[in-house]
Design a protein around this motif. Structure first.
Motif, PDB file in Angstrom:
ATOM      1  N   SER A   1       0.757  -1.347  -0.054  1.00  0.00           N
ATOM      2  CA  SER A   1      -0.107   0.051   0.029  1.00  0.00           C
ATOM      3  C   SER A   1       0.883   1.357  -0.175  1.00  0.00           C
ATOM      4  CB  SER A   1      -0.815   0.167   1.386  1.00  0.00           C
ATOM      5  OG  SER A   1      -1.573   1.355   1.499  1.00  0.00           O
ATOM      6  N   LYS A   2       0.414   2.242  -0.705  1.00  0.00           N
ATOM      7  CA  LYS A   2       1.188   3.741  -0.583  1.00  0.00           C
ATOM      8  C   LYS A   2       0.555   4.677   0.324  1.00  0.00           C
ATOM      9  CE  LYS A   2       4.273   2.591  -3.979  1.00  0.00           C
ATOM     10  NZ  LYS A   2       5.513   2.580  -3.565  1.00  0.00           N
ATOM     11  N   ASP A   3      -0.377   3.907   1.290  1.00  0.00           N
ATOM     12  CA  ASP A   3      -1.056   4.747   2.307  1.00  0.00           C
ATOM     13  C   ASP A   3      -0.085   5.714   2.954  1.00  0.00           C
ATOM     14  OD1 ASP A   3      -1.733   4.447   5.541  1.00  0.00           O
ATOM     15  OD2 ASP A   3      -3.419   4.820   4.332  1.00  0.00           O
ATOM     16  N   HIS A   4      -0.632   6.723   3.769  1.00  0.00           N
ATOM     17  CA  HIS A   4       0.318   7.834   4.238  1.00  0.00           C
ATOM     18  C   HIS A   4       1.220   7.036   5.301  1.00  0.00           C
ATOM     19  CE1 HIS A   4       0.612  10.568   7.835  1.00  0.00           C
ATOM     20  NE2 HIS A   4       1.189  11.303   6.981  1.00  0.00           N
ATOM     21  N   ASP A   5       0.602   6.161   6.139  1.00  0.00           N
ATOM     22  CA  ASP A   5       1.436   5.608   7.124  1.00  0.00           C
ATOM     23  C   ASP A   5       2.327   4.458   6.740  1.00  0.00           C
ATOM     24  OD1 ASP A   5      -0.377   6.711   8.733  1.00  0.00           O
ATOM     25  OD2 ASP A   5      -1.106   5.074   9.882  1.00  0.00           O
ATOM     26  N   CYS A   6       2.224   4.070   5.543  1.00  0.00           N
ATOM     27  CA  CYS A   6       3.143   3.160   4.852  1.00  0.00           C
ATOM     28  C   CYS A   6       4.494   3.962   4.401  1.00  0.00           C
ATOM     29  CB  CYS A   6       2.710   2.343   3.801  1.00  0.00           C
ATOM     30  SG  CYS A   6       1.228   1.252   4.371  1.00  0.00           S
ATOM     31  N   VAL A   7       4.134   5.026   3.697  1.00  0.00           N
ATOM     32  CA  VAL A   7       5.291   5.868   3.223  1.00  0.00           C
ATOM     33  C   VAL A   7       5.880   6.859   4.342  1.00  0.00           C
ATOM     34  CG1 VAL A   7       5.657   8.127   1.710  1.00  0.00           C
ATOM     35  CG2 VAL A   7       3.854   6.408   1.107  1.00  0.00           C
ATOM     36  N   THR A   8       5.347   6.988   5.533  1.00  0.00           N
ATOM     37  CA  THR A   8       5.928   7.652   6.607  1.00  0.00           C
ATOM     38  C   THR A   8       6.666   7.005   7.475  1.00  0.00           C
ATOM     39  OG1 THR A   8       3.651   8.972   6.656  1.00  0.00           O
ATOM     40  CG2 THR A   8       5.302   9.240   8.493  1.00  0.00           C
ATOM     41  N   TRP A   9       6.468   5.708   7.407  1.00  0.00           N
ATOM     42  CA  TRP A   9       7.388   4.814   8.287  1.00  0.00           C
ATOM     43  C   TRP A   9       8.908   5.075   8.126  1.00  0.00           C
ATOM     44  CZ3 TRP A   9       8.096   1.974  12.737  1.00  0.00           C
ATOM     45  CH2 TRP A   9       9.082   1.286  12.555  1.00  0.00           C
TER      46      TRP A   9
END
Length: 197
Positions: free
Chosen positions: A122-130
């Protein structure tokens, strides 16, 4: 004030004591009711940390706890205390200390998470932020904020029970103070009329 007014029959002190007590009761009642309304409007019902979403919490909680300004202070506190280091207790805000499961990160050596060769699910916000950086991790993730709000909601239950007991205690004191005030005024009036006779 109440003891002095009651024991020494100082009517003014009892009157002042009653007003202060009354204002305290009103303030605590308003605070408890408003905070309870804000907290209990949330649809979060104690789900596992992995399934909590920020949208499950009331707008009031989101605006007053995890808005940008307040969250920056909370985030810096979490990162400065190395909140996630060796954190294995069940009550931990897990959403802050590891990437969400749906992202597809792979655990490399117990502390480091890597992107698989196939890429993130997923390119969800949380995935990219980690980030594996202990000062960053997932502190800016919505899952971290949601976990923090879940902890606040759980703690509020205990706090609201304490406030309810405190309000009941103050109301009892207020009623006793009213009786003492009435008795003190009665004595004052008796002495006034007795002296005039």
């Amino acid at each position: 004030m109440g003891m002095i007014g009651s024991c020494c029959r100082v009517t003014f002190m009892l009157w002042l004591y009653e007003w202060v007590l009354f204002l305290c009761i009103i303030f605590l009642l308003c605070f408890t009711m408003l905070a309870s309304m804000g907290v209990h409007k949330s649809s979060y019902k104690g789900e596992p940390a992995e399934t909590i979403h920020l949208r499950q919490f009331s707008d009031w909680l989101q605006l007053n706890v995890v808005d940008k300004e307040d969250w920056n202070a909370i985030r810096s506190c979490l990162s400065e205390t190395l909140f996630c280091e060796g954190q294995k207790q069940p009550g931990a805000v897990k959403g802050c200390c590891k990437p969400p499961a749906y992202c597809g990160y792979e655990l490399k050596n117990g502390t480091t998470w890597t992107v698989p060769k196939s890429g993130l699910r997923s390119k969800d916000h949380d995935c990219v932020t980690w980030s594996n950086d202990p000062r960053i991790m997932c502190y800016d993730c919505n899952s971290c904020k949601a976990g923090f709000l879940a902890r606040i909601k759980n703690n509020w239950r205990k706090l609201s029970a304490f406030f309810s007991c405190l309000i009941a205690f103050l109301v009892i004191n207020f009623v006793i103070g009213c009786c003492a005030f009435r008795g003190s005024r009665g004595v004052d009036q008796y002495q006034k009329h007795g002296n005039s006779n």
